[in-house]
Structures are given as C-alpha cells and as structure tokens.
Design an enzyme around this catalytic site. Sequence first.
Site, PDB file in Angstrom:
ATOM      1  N   ARG A  31      -2.465   9.565  11.925  1.00 50.65           N
ATOM      2  CA  ARG A  31      -3.721   8.065  11.914  1.00 50.65           C
ATOM      3  C   ARG A  31      -4.613   8.386  12.565  1.00 50.65           C
ATOM      4  NH1 ARG A  31      -0.737   2.586  13.515  1.00 50.65           N
ATOM      5  NH2 ARG A  31      -2.599   1.129  13.280  1.00 50.65           N
ATOM      6  N   ARG A  34       3.893  -5.358  17.880  1.00 50.91           N
ATOM      7  CA  ARG A  34       4.669  -4.704  16.133  1.00 50.91           C
ATOM      8  C   ARG A  34       4.913  -6.139  15.936  1.00 50.91           C
ATOM      9  NH1 ARG A  34       6.675   0.500  15.212  1.00 50.91           N
ATOM     10  NH2 ARG A  34       6.798   1.068  16.838  1.00 50.91           N
ATOM     11  N   LYS A  64       2.212   4.832   1.863  1.00 53.81           N
ATOM     12  CA  LYS A  64       1.731   4.914   3.122  1.00 53.81           C
ATOM     13  C   LYS A  64       1.868   6.412   3.143  1.00 53.81           C
ATOM     14  CE  LYS A  64       5.566   4.795   6.913  1.00 53.81           C
ATOM     15  NZ  LYS A  64       4.568   5.948   7.167  1.00 53.81           N
ATOM     16  N   PHE A 113      -7.747   1.547   5.796  1.00 51.52           N
ATOM     17  CA  PHE A 113      -6.470   0.944   5.538  1.00 51.52           C
ATOM     18  C   PHE A 113      -6.897  -0.862   6.473  1.00 51.52           C
ATOM     19  CE2 PHE A 113      -3.407   3.422   8.031  1.00 51.52           C
ATOM     20  CZ  PHE A 113      -3.349   2.932   9.242  1.00 51.52           C
ATOM     21  N   GLU A 130       0.793  -1.114   0.085  1.00 54.57           N
ATOM     22  CA  GLU A 130       0.192  -0.395   0.494  1.00 54.57           C
ATOM     23  C   GLU A 130       0.863   1.586  -0.032  1.00 54.57           C
ATOM     24  OE1 GLU A 130      -2.987  -0.111   3.500  1.00 54.57           O
ATOM     25  OE2 GLU A 130      -3.361  -1.698   2.416  1.00 54.57           O
ATOM     26  N   GLU A 176      -5.239   6.585   7.581  1.00 53.17           N
ATOM     27  CA  GLU A 176      -4.568   7.807   7.548  1.00 53.17           C
ATOM     28  C   GLU A 176      -5.030   9.417   6.965  1.00 53.17           C
ATOM     29  OE1 GLU A 176      -1.433   7.475   9.149  1.00 53.17           O
ATOM     30  OE2 GLU A 176      -0.778   9.027   8.589  1.00 53.17           O
TER      31      GLU A 176
HETATM   32  P1  ATP Z   1       5.096   3.728  14.693  1.00 48.90           P
HETATM   33  O1  ATP Z   1       3.612   3.925  14.309  1.00 48.90           O
HETATM   34  O2  ATP Z   1       5.811   1.981  13.221  1.00 48.90           O
HETATM   35  O3  ATP Z   1       5.736   3.396  15.661  1.00 48.90           O
HETATM   36  P2  ATP Z   1       5.563   5.775  13.365  1.00 48.90           P
HETATM   37  O4  ATP Z   1       4.565   6.260  13.933  1.00 48.90           O
HETATM   38  O5  ATP Z   1       7.116   7.069  13.521  1.00 48.90           O
HETATM   39  O6  ATP Z   1       6.058   4.917  13.768  1.00 48.90           O
HETATM   40  P3  ATP Z   1       5.759   5.197  10.639  1.00 48.90           P
HETATM   41  O7  ATP Z   1       7.171   4.902  11.308  1.00 48.90           O
HETATM   42  O8  ATP Z   1       5.849   6.770   9.746  1.00 48.90           O
HETATM   43  O9  ATP Z   1       5.669   6.286  11.879  1.00 48.90           O
HETATM   44  O10 ATP Z   1       4.862   4.122  10.387  1.00 48.90           O
HETATM   45  C1  ATP Z   1       3.728   4.061  10.687  1.00 48.90           C
HETATM   46  C2  ATP Z   1       2.368   4.688  10.418  1.00 48.90           C
HETATM   47  O11 ATP Z   1       2.341   5.196   9.286  1.00 48.90           O
HETATM   48  C3  ATP Z   1       0.960   4.178  10.377  1.00 48.90           C
HETATM   49  O12 ATP Z   1       0.767   4.191  12.088  1.00 48.90           O
HETATM   50  C4  ATP Z   1      -0.341   4.656  10.400  1.00 48.90           C
HETATM   51  O13 ATP Z   1       0.292   6.014  10.487  1.00 48.90           O
HETATM   52  C5  ATP Z   1       1.368   5.392   8.528  1.00 48.90           C
HETATM   53  N1  ATP Z   1       0.438   4.921   7.598  1.00 48.90           N
HETATM   54  C6  ATP Z   1       0.785   5.691   6.340  1.00 48.90           C
HETATM   55  N2  ATP Z   1       0.151   4.686   5.299  1.00 48.90           N
HETATM   56  C7  ATP Z   1      -1.027   3.491   6.126  1.00 48.90           C
HETATM   57  C8  ATP Z   1      -0.961   2.239   5.232  1.00 48.90           C
HETATM   58  N3  ATP Z   1      -1.469   2.341   4.016  1.00 48.90           N
HETATM   59  N4  ATP Z   1      -1.199   1.253   6.650  1.00 48.90           N
HETATM   60  C9  ATP Z   1      -1.209   1.550   7.239  1.00 48.90           C
HETATM   61  N5  ATP Z   1      -0.278   2.531   7.690  1.00 48.90           N
HETATM   62  C10 ATP Z   1       0.133   3.110   7.379  1.00 48.90           C
END
Ligand code: ATP
Length: 615
Positions: free
Chosen positions: A287, A447, A282, A372, A280, A332
Amino acid sequence: MRFEIVATAFDAIEKTTKRLDMTTQMAALLKETPASDARIVIYLTQGRLAPPYENIETGMGEKFVVQAIAKAAGYSKEEVDKRFKKTGDLGETAFELLSKKKQQALVMQTLSVKKVHENFMKLAKTTGEGTQDLKIKLLAELLNFSTPTEAKFIIRFALGSLRLGVGDPTIMDSMARVHLEEFKKMHPAIVKAIQEDKKHEKKEEEELERKIQLKLREQIEAKYNIHSDLGHIAELLAEKGLKGLDAIEMEPGVPIRPTLAERLPSSEEIVEKIGKCAVEAKYDGFRVQIHKHGKNVSIFSRNQENMTDMFPEIVLAAQEQLDAEKCIVEGEALAYNEKLQEFYPFQVTIQRKRKYDIDEKAKELPLKLFLFDCLLIDKKNLMPLPFEERRAHLKKLITSGDTIEMTKSIITDKPKEIDKFFNENVSSGLEGIMCKDLKAPYIAGGRKYAWIKFKRSYKGELQDTVDLAILGYFKGKGKRTEFGLGGLLCGVYDEDADEFKSISKIGTGFSEQMLADLDALLSKHVVKHKPVRVDSEFEPQIWVEPIYVIEVRADEITQSPMHTAGRNKEGVGYALRFPRILKLREDKKGDECTTVKEIITMYENQKKVKIEDSQ
Ligand code: ATP
C-alpha cells in the site's frame, strides 16, 4: 530543559506496572516540558529522533556502543563486555559502570535535552566507512556529561531499544490529561452532556473525568490521523494550548493514517450493509500513499515510513501522470511481468523493498501502481467527500502512461455480480475484492464499514489470515536451541483498553531463517517484566516489547478460557486452532495488529459460513 528530567521520568515509567500510572507519569513529564523541547521529548519517548516518515535511523551496533561506554567510564572493552554478559542490557551496564565513576558528582546534571538530540542527529547523519570513531566519540561525549540514569537511556536509545512500552495512544492520553482543565473551560456543553448522560448517573467523579478526557483524546487523535507527527502536535499544544490543534491540517509531505477495511463473509451481507457499492480488485502488493508537491514526490508505506527512494519509477510516474501541482493519492503497487502480462505474487514484489541495488531491481521487476483514492488536490481537501466523488476526481487526475492506472472496478448492488467479479479476479491470481461504500468519506486511521474486504476462502481454514503482536517467546528445544527461540506467545490489540491480549502460542511454520531473524530482532527488545500494556495469563520464558507483528494462518477461531483476547464476564476469550506463522509484517507496528473487535467479527463470520456450508 535538562535531560535528567526526561531520564528520571523514563525510569519511573519503566518501573510502572499499570497503564494508567504510565499515562500519569507521561503527563507529568509533558507538563514540565517547555514548548521549545516538546517535539524532541515526544520523539525520544517514541525511541526516534524525528517522525517515522523522515527515515532517520538511530541504531548503532552493540560493538561500538561497548567502546563508547568503555571510553566514558574508563574501563576496558573486555570489562564492559563481561558486565554486559551479566546484565544482558547495555543500558544497565552503563548505569552500573558510571555509578562507579568517581568524578560523576562533578559533571552531573549538565546535559540538556537539546544536546542529546543534537549529538544523536550528528550520529545518524554520519555514514560511511571510517566514521565509527566519530560516532563513538559523539556517544562517549554524552556519557561523559550524564548521570548513571541518563546514561542508561542514552545507551538504550543508541541501540534502538528503549524498552519503555509507551505507545502512541498513551502519548495522546497524556496530552489530553495535561489539557483537560482547558478543554473543560472551552467546551462546557460537552462536559454538561457527559455529566447529564443517564448512563453515568451513578458514576464516580473519576469516571466522568475519564470520559471527558476521552473526548479530548479523540480530538487530538483526529488531528494525528491527518498529520501523523505527534512531536508537531505536542509542540503546538505546548505553545498555544488547545487552540494549537486548529492549526493542524493535512500537508503534502506528512503522511495521513490510512483508512482500513472490515470483513464480511458473503456478497449478500456486503450489499445488505452498504447497498450499491464500488467493487474493486484487491491487489496484493504494497500500500502506498503518494504525496506530490510540484516536482517533489514522497511515497509512504502503510505505517507512515518513507519509501520514496525505493521506488524511482513511481516518483517519475507521479511527476508525469498526476495532473496537479499538489495532490495526495493512495494505491497498491506491485511488480508486473510485462512479457506474460501478469502480476507477480507478493513474494516477488517484496524484493523491491530494499536499500541497495534499487535501480537494477527496478529494471528487473518494474512496478505498476493502481490508485484507489484521492485525498487532496491542490488546495481542496477531498477527505470529507463521498467516495464516488473522490473517485471521479482521481479519474480526472490521472493522465495516460505505463505505470499508474486506476484500480479495476464495477458498481453494483447485486450479490451475484459481486460474486462473478470476485471469481474473475481470484482466477486471474488476485487475492479477492474490496467493496466500498459510495457515500462514505475517507476515514483516516479508522476501520469502519466504508471498506469491506472479501478474500479467497481456503478450504477448511479461516477465511483470512490474522496479524498478531509478539508478546514473548519460549526458548528452543532440540535443534531449535541454536536459535534461542522455540515458540512465540502472541496477542491481538484491544483499542478500548490500549492493551495487548493473548490469543495464541505459536510453534509451527517457522523456517530456520525466520527463527534466526526473529531471535535477532526480539533479543533487542527483551523486558524484565510483563509489559504494562500486555494482558496475558500465559507466562513466556522471555517477555518482549509488543512492537513486532507476524502474519498467521489458522484453521479457525475458537472460544477458550486460556486466553484473554475478548474475554467475557464468564472468563471465556478467543484462541486460534492450529496456528502457523507465515511471515513478519514489517509494514505494521505492534498496535496495528489485528484487533479484538476484528477477531470477534471473524468469529461471528466463521459461524455464519459454517451454518451456510452445512445447509
Ligand atoms: P488491514 O490493512 O486491513 O489491517 P492488511 O494490511 O492485512 O489489513 P488486507 O487485509 O490484505 O491488508 O487488506 C487491506 C489492504 O488491501 C489495504 O491496506 C491495501 O494495501 C490493499 N488493497 C489492495 N487493493 C485494494 C483496493 N482496490 N482498495 C483498497 N485497498 C486495497
């Protein structure tokens, strides 16, 4: 229950220097707490009045707290201020001044937990101009009936800086401790399996008990993950014992803890790990977890805060575009430029996170929501279903409209196709891709490799940023003295030990505004000694509670004997090379920062990328 019992327990907890002792103290407090007060005692320990998703603010300005102390202790405001300058903690000041108050002995020990909660609730609900006098009166009333120790915690609570250092994992461990004997009776087979496990043959009795307690803690945490209200769990446990856990289910209106993503350095490894997968786009926004029940819609952030009022267009779209009486979905949200048909960067989307002028900003920067996942539809819990089935349900749930759509995705087992999709998305301004295991259930609060994130790589820099908990700070020198803050000592979270381990000192990347903001935030959470859950050999000039998280970019992760993160038997841990702060992660709590395990994975990934680059 008398509030004295809680305040005395908090006083003991505050003085402990070991995580294990903190759990023991907390368990003793829970044991003494009747079911009717269990909920409140948990919220007070968390420094709140209600679960995080109810948005009830406790904070009161220092100026008004000073007035309440003056009123209750019979001193002038100036006198209270003078003492405050000496102690640096209004809680201590209240303790001192009330200790001196002569009649104290007469009014001692009459304050109940319920009364404290009741006054603070009234205080929180009294808003608007001209209400300060009433707030001061409500606080002074509590102080009039409190012992000096009670006053210390009431004041800190009022200021929103309890400084206890008890995290949610400690609370869950103490719940498990209280119900350990009951668990052993209910589950003799689990106990036997642990006792007979060869690995523990020579282990002490204490170690076995710890393992059994951990099993129970896992059961409590599994419930917490789908119903993130520890107050509710404590109440059911106190009322019904462990059978109370059976009654805990997901419920629209109560956020579910989010599933989180792992990292891998290449599409080949992603396919090797999870095979054919959904890939998908990103998106780089907020979120959100949307709960719909009839016309009622709630929107929760990544860390379970209620954001419903901030995003009126999403509430409306959920009512119109989600075709179910009840549902819980995740996605998101990000600001979209209709004219140019493109997304705004995160720095623009973040402007939608505000308490005032919401409608104007919503018109200026309308959000699009990309869904998602789907966790509940009507009475059906979808969490145990494989992702591909959940996605099929999600597709049927969404009706056409302008605001809500599904995330863009492909299904493939070919690394080349993943790379192509990745490049397309990155060149259209997105952050990268998320690869999802088609067969995996929704893993609340975990995780695991059900989701793998794959981000744009920055030349010569670590592929991803890290989120670090602030452990302490160093005072500013030169121009920075005006902010009081010159650099930060930061750490990552070790889930197994429930401890923060140091990984970096950070002195670059700060704007003046950031320094001033951090200084104001951190000064409220200063603690006298190293917090119990912090493991660091570096001593910052000032320790703080590890509750704030910053996003940091670095050139690479290196091995280092200086820091405790991931430290092995030889005394070698991990550190960051050339770290610089990017921003405060307001959507993460302290223990939601990057974990030691993630740092180790990132270190391993970085090694692989280096080898590939040199080939
Ligand atoms: P984490 O949530 O893994 O602690 P983080 O908050 O720093 O890390 P990222 O590392 O950028 O975030 O990656 C995860 C986040 O990406 C998800 O929590 C969500 O907010 C975002 N995201 C964006 N697109 C998607 C998608 N298609 N599916 C799932 N998450 C997505």
